[in-house]
Design a protein around this motif. Structure first.
Motif, PDB file in Angstrom:
ATOM      1  N   ALA A 114       0.839  -1.203   0.000  1.00 19.63           N
ATOM      2  CA  ALA A 114       0.000   0.000   0.000  1.00 19.63           C
ATOM      3  C   ALA A 114       0.871   1.250   0.000  1.00 19.63           C
ATOM      4  O   ALA A 114       0.620   2.196  -0.746  1.00 19.63           O
ATOM      5  CB  ALA A 114      -0.935  -0.015   1.203  1.00 19.63           C
ATOM      6  N   GLY A 168       0.689   1.808  -3.836  1.00 25.65           N
ATOM      7  CA  GLY A 168      -0.757   1.988  -3.781  1.00 25.65           C
ATOM      8  C   GLY A 168      -1.521   0.702  -4.021  1.00 25.65           C
ATOM      9  O   GLY A 168      -2.671   0.732  -4.447  1.00 25.65           O
ATOM     10  N   GLU A 196      -4.633  -5.500  -8.624  1.00 26.46           N
ATOM     11  CA  GLU A 196      -4.780  -4.463  -7.605  1.00 26.46           C
ATOM     12  C   GLU A 196      -5.334  -5.091  -6.339  1.00 26.46           C
ATOM     13  O   GLU A 196      -6.245  -5.925  -6.387  1.00 26.46           O
ATOM     14  CB  GLU A 196      -5.709  -3.358  -8.102  1.00 26.46           C
ATOM     15  CG  GLU A 196      -5.653  -2.135  -7.222  1.00 26.46           C
ATOM     16  CD  GLU A 196      -6.170  -0.889  -7.931  1.00 26.46           C
ATOM     17  OE1 GLU A 196      -6.412   0.084  -7.220  1.00 26.46           O
ATOM     18  OE2 GLU A 196      -6.314  -0.900  -9.163  1.00 26.46           O
TER      19      GLU A 196
END
Length: 151
Positions: free
Chosen positions: A27, A31, A85
């Motif tokens: 993270a 991201g 993701e």
């Protein structure tokens, strides 16, 4: 950055939860944006934070496209590269084509490799690990640089 071995499970949709310690790092680092591709030497997947993958892809793209070996690598690595993701639960969805290549079913192993992670079928990893351990006991199988390390 990534080290350690984690036994994990894939759900019926092909999602797996990234271990919490890696989730936090991902993270902060990228991201939660990742790229997965095949390993051309083993039937496992390589998972990179997107910022680590992009320079590698640029180097692969810069290889001469008229060189057949370079072209094969471009097709295999970039052709299989898939954007992933982390979702709100810290999971990634591994596409069916990549799961098939790596022989991933329910049980898997996520193996830290510094700047990337490797994703293995647990049974394939167990077999490969045992083969690697057999090789380590044979000094002629080790790179010369390893012989000078003190653990």
């Amino acid at each position: 950055m990534f080290r350690g071995l984690h036994t994990i499970n894939l759900d019926a949709k092909g999602r797996l939860a990234i271990p919490t310690k890696h989730r936090d790092a991902l993270a902060a680092l990228c991201g939660g944006r990742l790229v997965a591709t095949i390993d051309t030497e083993e039937h496992c997947l390589l998972i990179y934070p997107v910022n680590e993958w992009e320079p590698i892809q640029a180097q692969i793209e810069a290889l001469p496209s008229f060189n057949p070996a370079a072209r094969r690598i471009q097709r295999l690595l970039i052709g299989h590269a898939t954007d992933l993701e982390l979702d709100g639960s810290g999971r990634i969805l591994v596409p069916p084509s990549l799961r098939e290549y790596a022989g991933l079913e329910k049980e898997a192993v996520l193996l830290g490799q510094g700047k990337k992670l490797e994703l293995w079928s647990k049974s394939q990893w167990d077999n490969r690990r045992d083969a690697y351990l057999d090789m380590v006991s044979q000094p002629d199988q080790l790179p010369a640089e390893m012989l000078s390390l003190s653990l």
